[in-house]
Design a protein around this motif. Structure first.
Motif, PDB file in Angstrom:
ATOM      1  N   GLY A  72     -41.684  30.604   4.654  1.00 28.99           N
ATOM      2  CA  GLY A  72     -40.669  30.123   3.722  1.00 28.99           C
ATOM      3  C   GLY A  72     -41.196  29.141   2.696  1.00 28.99           C
ATOM      4  N   GLY A  73     -42.295  28.480   2.998  1.00 28.75           N
ATOM      5  CA  GLY A  73     -42.892  27.545   2.055  1.00 28.75           C
ATOM      6  C   GLY A  73     -43.617  28.231   0.919  1.00 28.75           C
ATOM      7  N   SER A  74     -43.726  29.548   0.995  1.00 25.56           N
ATOM      8  CA  SER A  74     -44.350  30.354  -0.060  1.00 25.56           C
ATOM      9  C   SER A  74     -43.308  31.327  -0.594  1.00 25.56           C
ATOM     10  N   PRO A  75     -42.467  30.875  -1.544  1.00 25.05           N
ATOM     11  CA  PRO A  75     -41.373  31.730  -2.017  1.00 25.05           C
ATOM     12  C   PRO A  75     -41.824  33.097  -2.515  1.00 25.05           C
ATOM     13  N   GLY A  76     -43.005  33.178  -3.118  1.00 22.96           N
ATOM     14  CA  GLY A  76     -43.495  34.458  -3.611  1.00 22.96           C
ATOM     15  C   GLY A  76     -43.800  35.445  -2.506  1.00 22.96           C
ATOM     16  N   VAL A  77     -43.983  34.951  -1.303  1.00 16.55           N
ATOM     17  CA  VAL A  77     -44.216  35.795  -0.134  1.00 16.55           C
ATOM     18  C   VAL A  77     -42.893  36.041   0.590  1.00 16.55           C
ATOM     19  N   PHE A  78     -42.160  34.955   0.856  1.00 16.05           N
ATOM     20  CA  PHE A  78     -40.933  35.037   1.649  1.00 16.05           C
ATOM     21  C   PHE A  78     -39.817  35.815   0.949  1.00 16.05           C
ATOM     22  N   GLN A  79     -39.524  35.475  -0.287  1.00 15.72           N
ATOM     23  CA  GLN A  79     -38.340  36.025  -0.947  1.00 15.72           C
ATOM     24  C   GLN A  79     -38.365  37.543  -1.112  1.00 15.72           C
ATOM     25  N   PRO A  80     -39.465  38.139  -1.594  1.00 14.26           N
ATOM     26  CA  PRO A  80     -39.461  39.614  -1.672  1.00 14.26           C
ATOM     27  C   PRO A  80     -39.329  40.279  -0.300  1.00 14.26           C
ATOM     28  N   VAL A 103     -36.129  20.952   9.393  1.00 18.94           N
ATOM     29  CA  VAL A 103     -37.015  19.860   9.813  1.00 18.94           C
ATOM     30  C   VAL A 103     -38.292  19.795   8.976  1.00 18.94           C
ATOM     31  N   ARG A 104     -38.443  20.706   8.047  1.00 24.69           N
ATOM     32  CA  ARG A 104     -39.579  20.673   7.121  1.00 24.69           C
ATOM     33  C   ARG A 104     -39.020  20.661   5.701  1.00 24.69           C
ATOM     34  N   PRO A 105     -39.758  20.075   4.756  1.00 23.01           N
ATOM     35  CA  PRO A 105     -39.197  19.878   3.412  1.00 23.01           C
ATOM     36  C   PRO A 105     -38.780  21.167   2.703  1.00 23.01           C
ATOM     37  N   TYR A 106     -39.409  22.283   2.990  1.00 18.80           N
ATOM     38  CA  TYR A 106     -39.077  23.516   2.277  1.00 18.80           C
ATOM     39  C   TYR A 106     -38.009  24.361   2.979  1.00 18.80           C
ATOM     40  N   TYR A 107     -37.601  24.003   4.164  1.00 22.29           N
ATOM     41  CA  TYR A 107     -36.600  24.805   4.866  1.00 22.29           C
ATOM     42  C   TYR A 107     -35.238  24.840   4.167  1.00 22.29           C
ATOM     43  N   PRO A 108     -34.760  23.745   3.551  1.00 23.60           N
ATOM     44  CA  PRO A 108     -33.486  23.869   2.821  1.00 23.60           C
ATOM     45  C   PRO A 108     -33.541  24.936   1.725  1.00 23.60           C
ATOM     46  N   ASP A 109     -34.700  25.058   1.058  1.00 25.34           N
ATOM     47  CA  ASP A 109     -34.835  26.090   0.023  1.00 25.34           C
ATOM     48  C   ASP A 109     -34.717  27.492   0.603  1.00 25.34           C
TER      49      ASP A 109
END
Length: 173
Positions: A72-80, A103-109
């Motif tokens: 999830g911290g890599s939107p270009g990987v996760f989102q597609p 619990v990690r900064p990028y999880y809300p995104d």
């Protein structure tokens, strides 16, 4: 969905990484009378999850997804990859993507991205695992993610509610 005999099918698939893995026996026990395929693996990426969905097909009445912890911290990987999963499950009547405990900064995104897809995927419902884990910190291990026995029971209750069509802890778009 109905089978050829006119009897409602009761097939559920759980697709996740290691976070839900500790709750496998509790989730399956919470769904008596349902065929349950529980597919959770350590370090599973969302892309691997999409590959597995492609292999297993969309012949389910309920699918529960909990992915994004590992990529999830890599939107270009996760989102597609997330979109690929949802495209493949477009004909499943009810798909619930569970929120990640933030619990990690990028999880809300990650959670906001999935919630934002609800208008595009009318069968997508967001199950709010984050709210449950936040309210019950005793249910997760020291990393704030992986479930202990209490967390397994809480997760089983959430999945049971989803499979039975209960709307508590579901965020609608």
């Amino acid at each position: 969905m109905r089978s050829r005999q006119g009897v409602a099918r009761r097939r559920s698939k759980i697709s996740s990484d290691s976070v839900i893995k500790g709750a496998e026996s509790q989730v399956i026990a919470a769904l008596p009378g349902r065929e349950v395929v529980f597919d959770a693996e350590v370090n599973r990426s969302t892309g691997t999850g999409a590959d597995i969905v492609a292999q297993r097909g969309a012949d389910w009445d309920v699918v529960v997804v909990l992915l994004g912890h590992n990529d999830g911290g890599s939107p270009g990987v996760f989102q597609p990859a997330a979109r690929r999963i949802l495209d493949q499950l477009r004909d499943v009547p009810y798909v619930s993507w569970l929120t990640i405990h933030e619990v990690r900064p990028y999880y809300p995104d990650v959670n906001h991205f999935i919630a934002g897809l609800q208008p595009t995927y009318p069968n997508l419902h967001v199950g709010d695992w984050h709210a449950i884990a936040n309210a019950h910190p005793e249910g997760v291990s020291a990393d704030g993610l992986h479930l202990n026995g209490t967390g397994g029971s809480l997760m089983a209750g959430l999945v049971l509610g989803i499979a039975c069509g209960l709307q508590m802890f579901v965020i609608e778009g």
